[in-house]
Design a protein around this motif. Structure first.
Motif, PDB file in Angstrom:
ATOM      1  N   THR A 154       9.537  26.888  21.733  1.00 15.99           N
ATOM      2  CA  THR A 154       9.543  26.839  23.198  1.00 15.99           C
ATOM      3  C   THR A 154      10.660  25.977  23.770  1.00 15.99           C
ATOM      4  O   THR A 154      11.034  26.139  24.934  1.00 15.99           O
ATOM      5  N   GLY A 155      11.187  25.029  22.978  1.00 17.71           N
ATOM      6  CA  GLY A 155      12.226  24.137  23.478  1.00 17.71           C
ATOM      7  C   GLY A 155      11.738  23.165  24.535  1.00 17.71           C
ATOM      8  O   GLY A 155      12.542  22.556  25.236  1.00 17.71           O
ATOM      9  N   MET A 156      10.427  22.979  24.657  1.00 14.85           N
ATOM     10  CA  MET A 156       9.923  22.101  25.703  1.00 14.85           C
ATOM     11  C   MET A 156      10.024  20.635  25.301  1.00 14.85           C
ATOM     12  O   MET A 156      10.169  20.294  24.126  1.00 14.85           O
ATOM     13  N   ARG A 157       9.972  19.767  26.289  1.00 13.99           N
ATOM     14  CA  ARG A 157       9.970  18.329  26.048  1.00 13.99           C
ATOM     15  C   ARG A 157       8.621  17.918  25.461  1.00 13.99           C
ATOM     16  O   ARG A 157       7.609  18.579  25.675  1.00 13.99           O
ATOM     17  N   ASN A 158       8.596  16.764  24.776  1.00 11.47           N
ATOM     18  CA  ASN A 158       7.323  16.349  24.180  1.00 11.47           C
ATOM     19  C   ASN A 158       6.296  15.994  25.252  1.00 11.47           C
ATOM     20  O   ASN A 158       5.091  16.170  25.050  1.00 11.47           O
ATOM     21  N   GLY A 159       6.759  15.552  26.431  1.00 13.17           N
ATOM     22  CA  GLY A 159       5.817  15.276  27.520  1.00 13.17           C
ATOM     23  C   GLY A 159       5.146  16.533  28.028  1.00 13.17           C
ATOM     24  O   GLY A 159       3.977  16.520  28.412  1.00 13.17           O
ATOM     25  N   LEU A 176       1.290  29.881  26.812  1.00 11.08           N
ATOM     26  CA  LEU A 176       0.917  28.508  27.149  1.00 11.08           C
ATOM     27  C   LEU A 176       1.317  28.273  28.597  1.00 11.08           C
ATOM     28  O   LEU A 176       2.443  28.595  28.990  1.00 11.08           O
ATOM     29  N   GLU A 177       0.411  27.737  29.395  1.00 12.92           N
ATOM     30  CA  GLU A 177       0.750  27.344  30.760  1.00 12.92           C
ATOM     31  C   GLU A 177       1.067  25.853  30.770  1.00 12.92           C
ATOM     32  O   GLU A 177       0.356  25.050  30.160  1.00 12.92           O
ATOM     33  N   VAL A 178       2.131  25.490  31.453  1.00 16.94           N
ATOM     34  CA  VAL A 178       2.546  24.091  31.546  1.00 16.94           C
ATOM     35  C   VAL A 178       2.383  23.640  32.988  1.00 16.94           C
ATOM     36  O   VAL A 178       3.002  24.205  33.890  1.00 16.94           O
ATOM     37  N   HIS A 179       1.534  22.623  33.214  1.00 20.89           N
ATOM     38  CA  HIS A 179       1.209  22.175  34.568  1.00 20.89           C
ATOM     39  C   HIS A 179       1.567  20.705  34.769  1.00 20.89           C
ATOM     40  O   HIS A 179       1.473  19.897  33.840  1.00 20.89           O
ATOM     41  N   HIS A 180       1.948  20.376  35.978  1.00 16.09           N
ATOM     42  CA  HIS A 180       2.265  19.007  36.390  1.00 16.09           C
ATOM     43  C   HIS A 180       0.999  18.367  36.958  1.00 16.09           C
ATOM     44  O   HIS A 180       0.520  18.747  38.032  1.00 16.09           O
ATOM     45  N   ARG A 181       0.434  17.398  36.234  1.00 15.58           N
ATOM     46  CA  ARG A 181      -0.799  16.717  36.676  1.00 15.58           C
ATOM     47  C   ARG A 181      -0.583  15.201  36.603  1.00 15.58           C
ATOM     48  O   ARG A 181      -1.151  14.515  35.758  1.00 15.58           O
ATOM     49  N   PRO A 182       0.243  14.667  37.495  1.00 13.00           N
ATOM     50  CA  PRO A 182       0.594  13.240  37.418  1.00 13.00           C
ATOM     51  C   PRO A 182      -0.585  12.305  37.632  1.00 13.00           C
ATOM     52  O   PRO A 182      -0.606  11.200  37.088  1.00 13.00           O
ATOM     53  N   ASP A 183      -1.560  12.726  38.418  1.00  9.37           N
ATOM     54  CA  ASP A 183      -2.713  11.866  38.693  1.00  9.37           C
ATOM     55  C   ASP A 183      -3.657  11.786  37.505  1.00  9.37           C
ATOM     56  O   ASP A 183      -4.591  10.977  37.504  1.00  9.37           O
ATOM     57  N   VAL A 197       4.894  29.402  32.651  1.00 10.34           N
ATOM     58  CA  VAL A 197       4.105  30.041  31.601  1.00 10.34           C
ATOM     59  C   VAL A 197       5.071  30.435  30.492  1.00 10.34           C
ATOM     60  O   VAL A 197       6.085  31.092  30.737  1.00 10.34           O
ATOM     61  N   VAL A 198       4.766  30.008  29.277  1.00 11.40           N
ATOM     62  CA  VAL A 198       5.658  30.229  28.141  1.00 11.40           C
ATOM     63  C   VAL A 198       5.003  31.187  27.159  1.00 11.40           C
ATOM     64  O   VAL A 198       3.842  31.000  26.769  1.00 11.40           O
ATOM     65  N   SER A 199       5.733  32.214  26.765  1.00  6.56           N
ATOM     66  CA  SER A 199       5.192  33.186  25.809  1.00  6.56           C
ATOM     67  C   SER A 199       5.390  32.697  24.370  1.00  6.56           C
ATOM     68  O   SER A 199       6.315  31.940  24.080  1.00  6.56           O
ATOM     69  N   LEU A 200       4.522  33.153  23.473  1.00  5.24           N
ATOM     70  CA  LEU A 200       4.584  32.788  22.060  1.00  5.24           C
ATOM     71  C   LEU A 200       4.764  34.031  21.196  1.00  5.24           C
ATOM     72  O   LEU A 200       4.147  35.064  21.458  1.00  5.24           O
ATOM     73  N   LYS A 201       5.572  33.918  20.170  1.00  5.93           N
ATOM     74  CA  LYS A 201       5.681  35.000  19.198  1.00  5.93           C
ATOM     75  C   LYS A 201       4.351  35.144  18.460  1.00  5.93           C
ATOM     76  O   LYS A 201       3.605  34.166  18.324  1.00  5.93           O
ATOM     77  N   VAL A 306      16.926  30.973  29.336  1.00  2.00           N
ATOM     78  CA  VAL A 306      16.790  29.688  28.646  1.00  2.00           C
ATOM     79  C   VAL A 306      16.440  28.595  29.656  1.00  2.00           C
ATOM     80  O   VAL A 306      15.565  27.756  29.423  1.00  2.00           O
ATOM     81  N   SER A 307      17.102  28.622  30.803  1.00  2.00           N
ATOM     82  CA  SER A 307      16.879  27.627  31.845  1.00  2.00           C
ATOM     83  C   SER A 307      15.428  27.628  32.312  1.00  2.00           C
ATOM     84  O   SER A 307      14.799  26.575  32.438  1.00  2.00           O
ATOM     85  N   GLU A 308      14.884  28.808  32.569  1.00  3.50           N
ATOM     86  CA  GLU A 308      13.516  28.911  33.083  1.00  3.50           C
ATOM     87  C   GLU A 308      12.480  28.573  32.007  1.00  3.50           C
ATOM     88  O   GLU A 308      11.502  27.879  32.279  1.00  3.50           O
ATOM     89  N   ARG A 309      12.686  29.050  30.794  1.00  6.11           N
ATOM     90  CA  ARG A 309      11.709  28.821  29.725  1.00  6.11           C
ATOM     91  C   ARG A 309      11.655  27.360  29.316  1.00  6.11           C
ATOM     92  O   ARG A 309      10.585  26.801  29.068  1.00  6.11           O
ATOM     93  N   MET A 310      12.819  26.715  29.274  1.00  2.71           N
ATOM     94  CA  MET A 310      12.903  25.373  28.722  1.00  2.71           C
ATOM     95  C   MET A 310      13.082  24.292  29.783  1.00  2.71           C
ATOM     96  O   MET A 310      13.308  23.132  29.459  1.00  2.71           O
ATOM     97  N   ASP A 311      12.964  24.692  31.068  1.00  6.38           N
ATOM     98  CA  ASP A 311      12.965  23.764  32.192  1.00  6.38           C
ATOM     99  C   ASP A 311      14.196  22.867  32.190  1.00  6.38           C
ATOM    100  O   ASP A 311      14.106  21.638  32.113  1.00  6.38           O
ATOM    101  N   VAL A 312      15.360  23.492  32.282  1.00  3.09           N
ATOM    102  CA  VAL A 312      16.615  22.748  32.329  1.00  3.09           C
ATOM    103  C   VAL A 312      17.590  23.528  33.196  1.00  3.09           C
ATOM    104  O   VAL A 312      17.701  24.746  33.085  1.00  3.09           O
TER     105      VAL A 312
END
Length: 340
Positions: A154-159, A176-183, A197-201, A306-312
């Motif tokens: 996925t190339g995602m950050r560890n956070g 996998l859905e990735v959500h921002h839940r700072p609280d 939302v990130v797809s998996l092989k 790549v930009s959208e999948r890996m948030d960069v």
């Protein structure tokens, strides 16, 4: 000293600054600013004899820069980032009448040449595949295996990986859905803009499924959520994810001989669970992210995908993450123009 200035010591001024920035900086950036300002506060206390910010002058910054260069493990990039943060801090101090107006202009961070501030440490595709092959054969669907597969795929950050809940995983859709839940202690670096939302092989999806069925600890975090990746205590920490990557990327761990001619029996990095980062060939999770992004670009995945999948962003991607050579870039472009 200007009479209109209000006395304040360096440590208190730092606390004022951090409190002022707390709501506008991402958690990691906030911690970085706190860390970068600590040497200056230390210098004021131990070397500069500055107990009141009102007394600061341009000469002090010259002395601090000289002290930092001579007494710290401070390369040009580190110096540039620390002085840039110091400049912003002093600018804030001007706004609260702690230092004289215009003082921040005396701080001159080193100018980085093109890509001089880029860390070229990354995991190449061949190394990643060797690690994946080893993990699939000898450590299948264990937490360390799942972490490596997901970070590489996925190339995602560890956070971001840490933030994923069990309910964010969809076995049928392979996502996998990735959500921002700072609280709830799981922020994303780019806030809500980083939600995706990130797809998996199929194979990676099966590994995640098997991890959940056989190796995941059935724990909740302090917010009552069920994390995808758990330890015996609850949600895995970013430090633990990073440590897992260091361990998995040691050559002796995935079946190669030691390239540094060390005896594994006498090597702390090989024998100690917590000392894997001491191996010169080991990699942190960020190096894995860089490698994943580079692999995607070399495989001719469009930069927008790549930009959208890996948030960069595209600009950051090109500068910090895309490790293709000029010739590889040309080969990737050639297919688009040969038939025009």
């Amino acid at each position: 000293m200007t009479t209109d200035l209000k006395p304040i010591d360096p440590q208190e001024a730092k606390e004022w600054y951090l409190e002022n920035r707390r709501g506008e900086l991402a958690d990691a950036t906030y911690k970085a600013h706190k860390y970068r300002l600590s040497p200056f506060v230390e210098w004021c206390d131990t070397e500069g004899d500055v107990s009141n910010m009102n007394d600061l002058s341009g000469r002090h910054f010259h002395q601090y820069k000289k002290w930092r260069r001579e007494n710290g493990d401070c390369n040009k990039v580190t110096m540039a980032t620390q002085l840039s943060t110091l400049k912003v801090f002093i600018d804030f101090c001007e706004s609260i009448d702690a230092v004289r107006p215009g003082l921040s202009d005396y701080i001159d961070p080193p100018t980085m040449k093109n890509k001089e501030d880029v860390n070229d440490d990354y995991v190449d595709a061949e190394t990643a595949q060797a690690i994946i092959d080893y993990q699939r054969n000898f450590n299948y669907s264990q937490r360390e295996h799942v972490i490596f597969e997901l970070l590489w795929h996925t190339g995602m950050r560890n956070g971001a990986l840490r933030a994923v809940d069990l309910d964010d995983y969809d076995n049928e859709e392979r996502t996998l859905e990735v959500h921002h839940r700072p609280d709830q202690d799981t922020p994303l670096k780019n806030g809500k803009e980083g939600q995706r939302v990130v797809s998996l092989k199929p194979k990676v999806n099966q590994i995640v499924r098997d991890y959940i069925d056989h190796h995941r600890f059935g724990k909740t975090d302090e917010s009552g959520r069920e994390p995808l990746l758990t330890t015996r205590q609850g949600r895995i920490s970013k430090t633990s994810i990073r440590s897992n990557c260091y361990r998995a990327t040691r050559p002796c761990e995935y079946g190669l001989g030691c390239p540094h001619d060390r005896n594994p029996d006498d090597c702390d990095a090989a024998s100690s669970y917590h000392a894997a980062s001491k191996c010169p060939s080991s990699h942190a999770s960020h190096s894995l992210r860089k490698g994943a992004i580079t692999h995607a670009r070399r495989s001719e995945v469009p930069i927008e995908a790549v930009s959208e999948r890996m948030d960069v962003s595209a600009d950051v991607l090109k500068k910090h993450y895309d490790k293709r050579t000029k010739k590889q870039e040309m080969k990737n472009r050639r297919g688009y123009f040969d038939n025009i």
